[in-house]
Design a protein around this motif. Sequence first.
Motif, short mmCIF file in Angstrom:
data_model
loop_
_atom_site.label_atom_id
_atom_site.label_comp_id
_atom_site.label_asym_id
_atom_site.label_seq_id
_atom_site.Cartn_x
_atom_site.Cartn_y
_atom_site.Cartn_z
N GLU A 1 -8.59 -4.27 -13.18
CA GLU A 1 -9.05 -3.94 -11.31
C GLU A 1 -7.80 -4.25 -10.61
OE1 GLU A 1 -13.45 -5.08 -11.05
OE2 GLU A 1 -13.77 -3.99 -12.58
N ARG A 2 -7.92 -6.01 -11.77
CA ARG A 2 -6.70 -6.93 -10.16
C ARG A 2 -5.54 -6.01 -10.69
NH1 ARG A 2 -6.17 -11.47 -13.69
NH2 ARG A 2 -8.57 -12.38 -12.42
N GLU A 3 -5.03 -5.15 -11.28
CA GLU A 3 -4.14 -5.13 -11.21
C GLU A 3 -4.44 -3.34 -10.67
OE1 GLU A 3 -0.78 -5.91 -11.84
OE2 GLU A 3 -1.52 -7.63 -12.58
N SER A 4 -4.74 -2.57 -10.12
CA SER A 4 -4.75 -1.44 -9.42
C SER A 4 -5.16 -2.08 -7.97
CB SER A 4 -6.33 -0.67 -10.20
OG SER A 4 -7.63 -1.15 -9.66
N LEU A 5 -5.60 -3.14 -7.97
CA LEU A 5 -5.96 -3.89 -6.09
C LEU A 5 -4.09 -4.24 -5.85
CD1 LEU A 5 -8.90 -5.55 -6.16
CD2 LEU A 5 -8.70 -3.56 -5.35
N ARG A 6 -3.70 -4.52 -6.92
CA ARG A 6 -2.29 -5.09 -6.49
C ARG A 6 -1.64 -4.10 -6.27
NH1 ARG A 6 -1.71 -10.30 -10.54
NH2 ARG A 6 -2.76 -11.68 -9.25
N LYS A 7 -1.49 -2.90 -7.02
CA LYS A 7 -0.88 -1.80 -6.88
C LYS A 7 -1.23 -1.38 -5.37
CE LYS A 7 1.09 1.84 -9.18
NZ LYS A 7 0.33 3.00 -10.61
N GLU A 8 -3.05 -1.49 -5.19
CA GLU A 8 -2.98 -0.52 -3.87
C GLU A 8 -2.79 -0.80 -2.70
OE1 GLU A 8 -6.62 0.70 -2.33
OE2 GLU A 8 -7.20 0.37 -4.27
N ALA A 9 -2.33 -2.53 -2.72
CA ALA A 9 -2.18 -3.30 -1.67
C ALA A 9 -0.48 -3.23 -0.99
CB ALA A 9 -2.21 -4.81 -2.04
N GLN A 10 0.04 -2.86 -2.54
CA GLN A 10 1.46 -2.64 -2.61
C GLN A 10 2.64 -1.78 -2.09
OE1 GLN A 10 3.95 -5.06 -2.87
NE2 GLN A 10 5.25 -3.98 -1.69
N GLU A 11 1.15 -0.50 -1.88
CA GLU A 11 1.65 0.79 -1.66
C GLU A 11 1.37 0.68 -0.36
OE1 GLU A 11 -1.13 3.27 -4.45
OE2 GLU A 11 -0.11 3.79 -5.54
N ASN A 12 0.41 0.31 0.00
CA ASN A 12 -0.72 -0.09 2.00
C ASN A 12 0.92 -1.00 2.32
OD1 ASN A 12 -2.49 0.91 1.36
ND2 ASN A 12 -3.89 -0.30 0.96
N ILE A 13 1.35 -1.87 1.85
CA ILE A 13 2.52 -2.50 2.15
C ILE A 13 3.51 -1.94 2.65
CG2 ILE A 13 3.56 -4.80 2.24
CD1 ILE A 13 1.27 -5.96 0.94
#
Length: 126
Positions: A68-80
Amino acid sequence: MLSKLCVENPTQWYKHLDRVQQVINNTPPRSTKVLPFMLLTVIEMRLSEVPDLGEFLEEAEIEELDRERESLRKEAQENINKTQQENLRNFNEKRKQETKYRGDELVGIKGTQYGTVQGNESFISR
């Protein structure tokens, strides 16, 4: 969890099912923080001590949290990245193109410190 308990004899998985189900029903999920058995019966479940199952369950929870943490980080990076691309596009749309000067041209630069500088323009030879 069943797969870890049945490593030695995979065809005997059903023998471990009761213990695994007890451990799962006696583990509070993060969303409700209340034991599923407690929600149904309003009493605490009596368990036989099964330390291996608790460890397996903790490992599974840690693995799930990591995913979950990795998917959230990936989503945050995509949003950034998306926001940075939008900001760059807006910046490029609004900015003026730079002026090209020859080396022997005389260029006037408008003064930005009003009041202390004599006049508004200085001349610099390039």
